[in-house]
Design an enzyme around this catalytic site. Structure first.
Site, PDB file in Angstrom:
ATOM      1  N   GLU A 257      24.037  44.399 -84.373  1.00 33.73           N
ATOM      2  CA  GLU A 257      24.930  44.911 -83.336  1.00 33.73           C
ATOM      3  C   GLU A 257      26.351  44.389 -83.520  1.00 33.73           C
ATOM      4  OE1 GLU A 257      24.491  47.080 -80.351  1.00 33.73           O
ATOM      5  OE2 GLU A 257      26.575  46.888 -80.940  1.00 33.73           O
ATOM      6  N   ASP A 261      29.746  46.425 -84.717  1.00 37.53           N
ATOM      7  CA  ASP A 261      30.878  46.518 -83.799  1.00 37.53           C
ATOM      8  C   ASP A 261      32.187  46.088 -84.456  1.00 37.53           C
ATOM      9  OD1 ASP A 261      29.330  47.479 -81.721  1.00 37.53           O
ATOM     10  OD2 ASP A 261      29.016  45.520 -80.804  1.00 37.53           O
ATOM     11  N   SER A 449      25.767  52.423 -80.034  1.00 42.86           N
ATOM     12  CA  SER A 449      26.517  51.247 -80.459  1.00 42.86           C
ATOM     13  C   SER A 449      27.451  51.599 -81.617  1.00 42.86           C
ATOM     14  CB  SER A 449      25.572  50.137 -80.916  1.00 42.86           C
ATOM     15  OG  SER A 449      24.953  49.519 -79.823  1.00 42.86           O
ATOM     16  N   ASP A 492      34.653  70.107 -79.676  1.00 46.75           N
ATOM     17  CA  ASP A 492      33.619  70.406 -78.693  1.00 46.75           C
ATOM     18  C   ASP A 492      32.236  70.356 -79.338  1.00 46.75           C
ATOM     19  OD1 ASP A 492      32.515  71.038 -76.288  1.00 46.75           O
ATOM     20  OD2 ASP A 492      33.222  73.111 -76.223  1.00 46.75           O
ATOM     21  N   GLY A 506      16.205  67.026 -70.394  1.00 50.33           N
ATOM     22  CA  GLY A 506      17.474  66.644 -70.988  1.00 50.33           C
ATOM     23  C   GLY A 506      18.615  67.547 -70.566  1.00 50.33           C
ATOM     24  N   GLY A 512      32.784  73.157 -73.535  1.00 51.07           N
ATOM     25  CA  GLY A 512      33.482  72.350 -72.552  1.00 51.07           C
ATOM     26  C   GLY A 512      32.745  71.058 -72.263  1.00 51.07           C
ATOM     27  N   ASP A 514      30.116  68.389 -70.797  1.00 53.44           N
ATOM     28  CA  ASP A 514      28.711  68.365 -70.403  1.00 53.44           C
ATOM     29  C   ASP A 514      28.212  66.924 -70.408  1.00 53.44           C
ATOM     30  OD1 ASP A 514      27.511  67.743 -73.162  1.00 53.44           O
ATOM     31  OD2 ASP A 514      28.616  69.590 -73.573  1.00 53.44           O
TER      32      ASP A 514
END
Length: 531
Positions: A257, A261, A449, A492, A506, A512, A514
């Protein structure tokens, strides 16, 4: 980070606070510690003017406001929002009665939090509690002192929002990243060059000395500076070491992680001064988000952009704690700083029995920018977190697009989620098959992540564009995203859904905004002309 058990909220109306921890089987009670064993307990003192924060954040963050960009430094903010003087005094008096003097009390800027070093014997008298020493069953070196139950002194009732460090057993770590084997291959494995091409950054390199960005690290996740340098050399990223490490970092024990990062925020936020802020403290067994952000509020030169790839089930968070963290997020926005959180890796995280969706937090906070996941330039990642908060209502900056989505005919059954809640994510980026260097070896990882530091670095170089022109940093992004840009400057995402579990519905990605991909993925080349 997801927890299966629930910690009972201590309501500070005088009620008994009792520990209910399903993780207790992982800990062995070794009995009472020595009376002079020192604890570190944080007291959240009632604040003045909490309503002022939200009003000021709106004034400096909405592009149509005459005060847009007129940020305040943390010292000035503390003049308006601080600990109530009578509550500060009540705490000092209560601690003094058990022999804890002012030399053991560290107040934060504004005196709205107090971190107290208190011996067990004094804590037991203060809270009418019995403390025990607990040892983790699998990690014998991991020991904590906690009370199974306690009572707040009558003199402090009404003066505190919560107390941290008394109850709650820590849990083993999990984050929004995992090693992957390209189960769903994107257009290509993700590298800095690939991101630069797809997101049109043209390898933009920051030049302003005032520009800065930061990674938040929790749960003992560390990075190795030599891995970062090897990554930068391997992928043609300007070699730039982490400018400052706040807290612990053990380079001999790097985690995927933290490595991910620091590597990818440096890959998109090229040549930006970068901090690594590592927090080991936990609240009620969960990540120390409050410790992290309060620490940064108390740092006058805290970076302008912060990326965090951690989270919890929103329902596991005590409301008073959640609200106080939100207040600190607002302070960040009022000061011109941007906070981005990964949206999670469980899709809509529905309960297969009740069909109800379970939102994550802090990504569901209306005062941060939530970053979702994609697998290509057109398709959302099925496991990318997204949905609606069960705690925070829909903020006015996004109400129009949320209403449009709800009327699109493309939503899951409205009974599955809280359609009046804060909707997330706000934006998204690639989240699968990133190449990182871990322990000197190139490894593939996936998760939102990956998305969060990628977007954070792009925000940092957008700040550079503004700083080079003598303008202010972008600060709290969401009003700009929803009220002004409205999808301009983003690719998009219109395919797929984030159902995560195949038994769930889901949210579908549509044209646009969502709640699977937000506004989509950043087009830096366009955004730099718009911001």
């Amino acid at each position: 980070m997801k927890f299966e058990c629930i910690l009972l909220l201590c309501l500070f109306g005088g009620a008994l606070c009792r520990l209910r921890d399903g993780n207790g089987r992982m800990w062995v009670n070794l009995g009472r510690p020595s009376g002079d064993t020192e604890l570190q307990i944080t007291f959240a003192i009632k604040q003045t003017n909490p309503g002022w924060l939200e009003q000021k954040l709106r004034a400096v963050s909405y592009p149509d406001s005459p005060e847009y960009g007129n940020y305040m430094n943390f010292d000035k903010i503390a003049e308006y929002v601080h600990g109530r003087p009578e509550s500060v005094q009540a705490l000092v008096d209560a601690l003094g009665e058990v022999g804890v003097g002012s030399d053991r009390i560290d107040f934060t800027l504004g005196r709205d939090f107090a971190v107290v070093r208190i011996p067990v014997e004094a804590a037991e008298r203060l809270f009418a509690a019995n403390f025990s020493l607990f040892q983790h069953r699998e990690q014998s070196g991991w020991r904590v002192v906690r009370a199974l139950d306690y009572t707040l002194p009558p003199s402090l009732v009404g003066h505190l929002d919560f107390v941290s460090g008394v109850k709650g057993l820590p849990r083993s770590a999990s984050t929004y990243t995992k090693k992957s084997k390209s189960s769903h291959a994107p257009d290509a494995f993700i590298t800095p060059d690939y991101i630069a091409i797809q997101y049109n950054t043209s390898h933009y390199t920051s030049n302003n000395s005032n520009n800065s960005q930061a990674i938040a690290g929790f749960l003992g996740e560390y990075f190795n500076p030599s891995d970062l340098e090897k990554f930068q050399n391997k992928f043609g990223v300007p070699v730039k070491a982490i400018a400052k490490v706040v807290g612990e970092n053990d380079p001999s024990s790097p985690g995927a992680e933290a490595e991910l990062d620091v590597e990818y925020i440096s890959a998109t936020g090229r040549n930006v001064s970068t901090w690594f802020v590592s927090i080991s403290e936990m609240h009620g067994g969960q990540e120390g988000f409050l410790t992290w952000i309060v620490g940064q509020v108390n740092t006058t030169d805290s970076p302008w952009v912060h990326s965090a790839s951690y989270g919890d089930d929103e329902s596991s968070i005590e409301l008073d704690y959640l609200n106080r963290v939100n207040n600190e997020f607002m302070k960040f926005g009022v000061s011109g700083r941007t906070v981005l959180f990964a949206s999670g890796d469980s899709g809509d995280d529905c309960n297969v029995f009740t069909r109800k969706f379970r939102p994550d937090w802090p990504t569901s906070s209306p005062y941060v920018t939530s970053v979702g996941g994609t697998v290509s330039m057109t398709e959302v990642w099925t496991h990318g977190g997204g949905g609606f908060s069960n705690v925070s209502p829909t903020p006015d900056y996004q109400k129009a697009v949320v209403d449009a989505y709800l009327k699109s005919g493309k939503t899951p059954p409205l009974s599955d989620f809280n359609s009046s809640g804060r909707a997330y994510p706000d934006v998204s980026a690639f989240s699968t098959d990133y190449e990182i260097v871990l322990d000197g070896i190139t490894t593939l990882v996936s998760g939102t992540s990956c998305s969060a530091p990628t977007v954070a670095g792009i925000v940092a170089i957008l700040n550079d564009v503004r700083l080079q022109k003598g303008e202010k940093t972008l600060g709290f992004l969401n009003p700009l995203l929803y009220q002004t840009l409205k999808g301009n400057g983003f690719f998009d995402i219109t395919e797929g859904s984030n159902k995560g579990n195949p038994l769930c519905n889901g949210f579908k990605a549509i044209q646009g905004w969502d709640p699977a991909s937000g506004w989509g993925s950043p087009n830096f080349g366009v955004l730099k002309t718009l911001v």
